[in-house]
Design an enzyme around this catalytic site. Structure first.
Site, PDB file in Angstrom:
ATOM      1  N   LYS A 111       0.806  -1.222   0.000  1.00 53.11           N
ATOM      2  CA  LYS A 111       0.000   0.000   0.000  1.00 53.11           C
ATOM      3  C   LYS A 111       0.841   1.275   0.000  1.00 53.11           C
ATOM      4  O   LYS A 111       0.351   2.333  -0.384  1.00 53.11           O
ATOM      5  CB  LYS A 111      -0.941   0.018   1.219  1.00 53.11           C
ATOM      6  N   LYS A 194      -5.714  -9.910  -6.215  1.00 60.73           N
ATOM      7  CA  LYS A 194      -6.985 -10.185  -5.532  1.00 60.73           C
ATOM      8  C   LYS A 194      -8.044  -9.160  -5.949  1.00 60.73           C
ATOM      9  O   LYS A 194      -7.712  -8.033  -6.330  1.00 60.73           O
ATOM     10  CB  LYS A 194      -6.796 -10.190  -4.009  1.00 60.73           C
ATOM     11  N   LYS A 197     -11.659  -3.661  -3.252  1.00 61.12           N
ATOM     12  CA  LYS A 197     -12.627  -2.552  -3.253  1.00 61.12           C
ATOM     13  C   LYS A 197     -12.136  -1.345  -4.027  1.00 61.12           C
ATOM     14  O   LYS A 197     -12.897  -0.657  -4.685  1.00 61.12           O
ATOM     15  CB  LYS A 197     -12.794  -2.032  -1.815  1.00 61.12           C
TER      16      LYS A 197
HETATM   17  P1  TYM Z   1     -11.082  -5.384   4.286  1.00 62.32           P
HETATM   18  O1  TYM Z   1     -12.042  -4.310   4.651  1.00 62.32           O
HETATM   19  O2  TYM Z   1     -10.085  -5.100   3.234  1.00 62.32           O
HETATM   20  O3  TYM Z   1     -11.868  -6.677   3.817  1.00 62.32           O
HETATM   21  C1  TYM Z   1     -12.911  -7.234   4.600  1.00 62.32           C
HETATM   22  C2  TYM Z   1     -12.795  -8.744   4.594  1.00 62.32           C
HETATM   23  O4  TYM Z   1     -12.883  -9.234   3.257  1.00 62.32           O
HETATM   24  C3  TYM Z   1     -11.773 -10.099   2.993  1.00 62.32           C
HETATM   25  N1  TYM Z   1     -11.429  -9.961   1.573  1.00 62.32           N
HETATM   26  C4  TYM Z   1     -11.347 -10.974   0.709  1.00 62.32           C
HETATM   27  N2  TYM Z   1     -11.545 -12.297   0.852  1.00 62.32           N
HETATM   28  C5  TYM Z   1     -11.387 -13.052  -0.245  1.00 62.32           C
HETATM   29  N3  TYM Z   1     -11.069 -12.578  -1.462  1.00 62.32           N
HETATM   30  C6  TYM Z   1     -10.855 -11.258  -1.662  1.00 62.32           C
HETATM   31  N4  TYM Z   1     -10.544 -10.790  -2.856  1.00 62.32           N
HETATM   32  C7  TYM Z   1     -10.995 -10.389  -0.544  1.00 62.32           C
HETATM   33  N5  TYM Z   1     -10.876  -9.053  -0.376  1.00 62.32           N
HETATM   34  C8  TYM Z   1     -11.128  -8.806   0.924  1.00 62.32           C
HETATM   35  C9  TYM Z   1     -10.675  -9.589   3.901  1.00 62.32           C
HETATM   36  O5  TYM Z   1      -9.700 -10.572   4.120  1.00 62.32           O
HETATM   37  C10 TYM Z   1     -11.450  -9.237   5.144  1.00 62.32           C
HETATM   38  O6  TYM Z   1     -11.666 -10.386   5.932  1.00 62.32           O
HETATM   39  N6  TYM Z   1      -7.727  -5.200   7.976  1.00 62.32           N
HETATM   40  C11 TYM Z   1      -9.058  -5.670   7.620  1.00 62.32           C
HETATM   41  C12 TYM Z   1     -10.167  -5.074   8.465  1.00 62.32           C
HETATM   42  C13 TYM Z   1     -10.031  -5.289   9.933  1.00 62.32           C
HETATM   43  C14 TYM Z   1     -10.201  -6.513  10.622  1.00 62.32           C
HETATM   44  C15 TYM Z   1     -10.020  -6.190  11.991  1.00 62.32           C
HETATM   45  C16 TYM Z   1     -10.498  -7.802  10.221  1.00 62.32           C
HETATM   46  C17 TYM Z   1      -9.746  -4.335  10.851  1.00 62.32           C
HETATM   47  N7  TYM Z   1      -9.749  -4.879  12.098  1.00 62.32           N
HETATM   48  C18 TYM Z   1     -10.120  -7.180  12.975  1.00 62.32           C
HETATM   49  C19 TYM Z   1     -10.588  -8.781  11.206  1.00 62.32           C
HETATM   50  C20 TYM Z   1     -10.400  -8.457  12.571  1.00 62.32           C
HETATM   51  C21 TYM Z   1      -9.320  -5.267   6.166  1.00 62.32           C
HETATM   52  O7  TYM Z   1      -8.718  -4.397   5.641  1.00 62.32           O
HETATM   53  O8  TYM Z   1     -10.373  -5.909   5.593  1.00 62.32           O
END
Ligand code: TYM
Length: 326
Positions: A111, A194, A197
């Site tokens: 990032k 991957k 968003k």
């Molecule tokens: P975030 O907001 O990017 O994504 C939310 C969840 O979606 C999953 N994900 C995917 N799974 C499969 N294929 C994909 N292409 C894909 N893109 C996203 C992510 O793995 C995530 O589970 N850091 C985290 C948010 C967070 C969090 C936490 C998660 C903050 N605190 C505590 C768990 C526990 C994030 O950026 O997710």
């Protein structure tokens, strides 16, 4: 009872990757464990956000949690910044985390690459994530594969704190589906990346995309050479990704899909794939619309924060006390 925590950033329109990799599993967990699902707005602020968009998306993510099957009477849904303990615990944990550990985080490297002004918060992002998880004495964390390294760091921090101060934290386990069951849904335009968003719109299907847009994106999704529909991550990464999406949306196994479409070419497969994705997302979109009445989501989120707050505060106090905060 087992506790589950997970978070989703309101940093863009939620995608089919978010749903198939994580949110779908949140709904399953709510019947097996005490669940906390958070819209992690403080995480989204680690990169520049338009305030109006952030406000709208924060509510959108919460509405989509419910539209995807999370029952706010069963699981606790709340906004991260509404529970002050998340930011407070982050500070204490930052004092117990090493620079070297954060420098190894591949997501930070990706990032920040090529960017001139990267916030200090983007660097310390995984520690806020550790605080989210550890505050709720979480046993299991359902996430996609991209969060694996952050979960490992969370465990390392929890173990370090427990070794130094006595039992303070539950050491959490990640719950990550294998790639062929949604742990890593890939981009429609580049199967080596991957689905994300923030990427270009054609590469991902947003949960709120209308049917004609979904059909168009799937029709123009890249495929591999040849015309055989078969699961092979190395030789056929694009088709394998589309097969995983088909399988998860329809409930059909990868073998059944290969048997049905094997040699009939990509055209028919893609057309039917668009249908099963549309069938999966249409009811989610209908429930999302129902939640758009003014005040509905606000009161669900206020009740969620009221339930989360005392639990988080208790864990925070436990560590404050051990560390000598008066
Ligand atoms: P975030 O907001 O990017 O994504 C939310 C969840 O979606 C999953 N994900 C995917 N799974 C499969 N294929 C994909 N292409 C894909 N893109 C996203 C992510 O793995 C995530 O589970 N850091 C985290 C948010 C967070 C969090 C936490 C998660 C903050 N605190 C505590 C768990 C526990 C994030 O950026 O997710």
């Amino acid at each position: 009872m087992k506790r589950v925590f997970s978070g989703v950033q309101p940093s863009g329109e939620l995608t089919l990757g978010n749903y198939l990799g994580a949110i779908r599993n949140f709904a399953t967990f709510q019947h097996q464990a005490e669940c906390f699902f958070s819209v992690v707005d403080l995480h989204a602020l680690t990169v520049p956000q338009d305030p109006g968009n952030l406000r709208r998306r924060t509510h959108d993510v919460a509405k989509l949690f419910i539209a995807c099957g999370i029952d706010p009477d069963v699981a606790t849904i709340f906004i991260q910044s509404h529970v002050g303990a998340h930011a407070e615990l982050t500070w204490l944990l930052l004092c117990l985390t090493y620079m070297g550990e954060l420098q190894r985080m591949t997501q930070f490297k990706e990032k920040s690459q090529g960017k001139e002004n990267v916030s200090a918060a983007l660097f310390t992002y995984p520690v806020l994530m550790a605080a989210d998880i550890l505050l709720y004495d979480t046993h299991e964390v359902p996430v996609g594969e991209d969060q694996k390294q952050h979960l490992e760091l969370t465990r390392d921090i929890a173990i370090r704190v427990n070794n130094r101060f006595g039992e303070v934290f539950v050491v959490p386990e990640p719950y990550i589906p294998p790639k062929n069951t949604g742990g890593r849904i890939m981009s429609l335009t580049d199967p080596t990346k991957k689905m994300a968003k923030s990427a270009d719109a054609n590469s991902s299907i947003a949960l709120l995309d209308p049917p004609d847009v979904i059909a168009k994106k799937i029709k123009s999704a890249v495929t591999d050479s040849g015309r055989e529909v078969r699961y092979d991550e190395v030789e056929k990464p694009a088709i394998s990704n589309l097969m995983v999406i088909y399988s998860l949306c329809s409930g059909d196994s990868l073998d059944d899909i290969a048997a049905r479409y094997g040699t009939s070419g990509y055209g028919k497969f893609k057309k039917d794939l668009a249908d099963v994705v549309i069938q999966t997302l249409t009811p989610i979109q209908a429930r999302y619309e129902e939640l758009s009445e003014p005040g509905v989501i606000e009161s669900i989120l206020a009740a969620g924060a009221a339930k989360a707050e005392p639990i988080a505060q208790r864990t925070l106090s436990r560590l404050q006390d051990k560390m000598g905060i008066v």
